[in-house]
Design an enzyme around this catalytic site. Sequence first.
Site, PDB file in Angstrom:
ATOM      1  N   GLY A   1     -25.645  35.371 -41.242  1.00 36.86           N
ATOM      2  CA  GLY A   1     -24.926  34.693 -42.321  1.00 36.86           C
ATOM      3  C   GLY A   1     -25.536  33.348 -42.645  1.00 36.86           C
TER       4      GLY A   1
ATOM      5  N   ASP B   1     -21.116  43.181 -31.100  1.00 38.42           N
ATOM      6  CA  ASP B   1     -19.885  43.507 -31.807  1.00 38.42           C
ATOM      7  C   ASP B   1     -18.777  42.629 -31.219  1.00 38.42           C
ATOM      8  OD1 ASP B   1     -17.607  44.510 -32.969  1.00 38.42           O
ATOM      9  OD2 ASP B   1     -17.826  46.550 -32.177  1.00 38.42           O
ATOM     10  N   ILE B   2     -18.415  41.557 -31.947  1.00 39.36           N
ATOM     11  CA  ILE B   2     -17.443  40.616 -31.384  1.00 39.36           C
ATOM     12  C   ILE B   2     -16.029  41.198 -31.305  1.00 39.36           C
ATOM     13  CG2 ILE B   2     -18.778  38.591 -32.080  1.00 39.36           C
ATOM     14  CD1 ILE B   2     -16.659  38.151 -34.320  1.00 39.36           C
TER      15      ILE B   2
ATOM     16  N   ALA C   1     -17.819  35.806 -39.162  1.00 38.37           N
ATOM     17  CA  ALA C   1     -16.492  35.946 -39.770  1.00 38.37           C
ATOM     18  C   ALA C   1     -16.509  37.038 -40.823  1.00 38.37           C
ATOM     19  CB  ALA C   1     -16.056  34.632 -40.404  1.00 38.37           C
ATOM     20  N   TYR C   2     -15.340  37.589 -41.067  1.00 36.96           N
ATOM     21  CA  TYR C   2     -15.131  38.469 -42.223  1.00 36.96           C
ATOM     22  C   TYR C   2     -14.775  37.527 -43.365  1.00 36.96           C
ATOM     23  CZ  TYR C   2     -13.171  42.216 -45.122  1.00 36.96           C
ATOM     24  OH  TYR C   2     -12.909  43.102 -46.145  1.00 36.96           O
TER      25      TYR C   2
ATOM     26  N   THR D   1     -12.075  27.184 -42.410  1.00 41.76           N
ATOM     27  CA  THR D   1     -12.201  27.180 -43.863  1.00 41.76           C
ATOM     28  C   THR D   1     -11.094  26.404 -44.568  1.00 41.76           C
ATOM     29  OG1 THR D   1     -12.104  28.683 -45.792  1.00 41.76           O
ATOM     30  CG2 THR D   1     -10.972  29.387 -43.821  1.00 41.76           C
ATOM     31  N   ASP D   2     -11.368  26.006 -45.801  1.00 42.27           N
ATOM     32  CA  ASP D   2     -10.349  25.375 -46.653  1.00 42.27           C
ATOM     33  C   ASP D   2      -9.219  26.348 -46.997  1.00 42.27           C
ATOM     34  OD1 ASP D   2     -12.519  26.678 -48.145  1.00 42.27           O
ATOM     35  OD2 ASP D   2     -11.423  26.111 -49.946  1.00 42.27           O
TER      36      ASP D   2
ATOM     37  N   TYR E   1      -7.266  36.426 -45.889  1.00 42.58           N
ATOM     38  CA  TYR E   1      -8.439  35.829 -45.240  1.00 42.58           C
ATOM     39  C   TYR E   1      -8.057  34.498 -44.595  1.00 42.58           C
ATOM     40  CZ  TYR E   1     -12.651  32.916 -45.020  1.00 42.58           C
ATOM     41  OH  TYR E   1     -13.617  32.037 -44.614  1.00 42.58           O
TER      42      TYR E   1
ATOM     43  N   TRP F   1     -16.943  26.271 -49.807  1.00 42.07           N
ATOM     44  CA  TRP F   1     -17.941  26.443 -50.871  1.00 42.07           C
ATOM     45  C   TRP F   1     -19.372  26.388 -50.323  1.00 42.07           C
ATOM     46  CZ3 TRP F   1     -16.227  23.593 -55.971  1.00 42.07           C
ATOM     47  CH2 TRP F   1     -14.880  23.862 -56.227  1.00 42.07           C
TER      48      TRP F   1
END
Length: 285
Positions: A10, A36-37, A60-61, A101-102, A125, A150
Amino acid sequence: MKILVTGYTGQVGYDVVQKGIQHGFDMIGVGSKELDITDEQSVYQFVNEVNPDAIIHCAAYTAVDQAENEKEICWNVNVNGTKYLAAAAKKAKAKFVYISTDYVFDGEGLDPYTERDLPKPVGYYGVTKYEGEKRVQSLLTEWFIVRISWVFGMNGKNFVKTMLRLAETQGELNVVGDQVGSPTYTGDLAGLLLDMIQTEHYGIYHATNEGFCSWAEFAKEIFLLSGKEVNVHTITTKEYPTKAIRPKNSRLSKQKLLENGFELLPSWQDSLKTYIAELETIKRG
């Protein structure tokens, strides 16, 4: 210092590994093919074998709209995967950084969210990322939770690359103008994360580039800096409906960074300029 980085394929994970190598750290980057977490035993075994000094958990997804339909998959990655890694870090006595994340906030109001504000996610999410935060806090006594927004980096897809691609074939674009936040350049973020894990200033942090903008303002700056002639029409969130609700206010206060002696990231405009120049260099070969 040996550092295990999840989500290496990522945007954030890739740049953390590259920056770490430049700084002389022993970096071990893994993607889902290597680890594979969501498999508890695999996580414990892998971390035990690697025996890292620190884990920076970037995996993360992140398919925000898809998460509304794939709730079980999203939960397994963002909540269970985080729980297993945090538990493995505890056993290995490794420092632990969780990238959040925001989207843990509802996006109401106009004021920047501080690290002390209570999360209230509105999309699935965001729910899973907040649940991940809670697992880290319950399993470990010392941890870093770093919320970003972002994101744009060298690896993978992002808004900047999408705008540049669309500019090749379109002279006009509609872009949302009533969602405001801060872009986060992973090249800058990576350096901060590596600085962070060399300290014991644990806690929740917000880490984005300085300054705020709307998506439409972000797009206009992308075209200005890349010399693309594209007319950006500012539209509202209502005019661009999505499956998941986006926070309209993604402004994050970075006061905690200053309080703990960390340098703020450069302005988003300066970092965007650096990033676009890097993309051009790669394109030219």
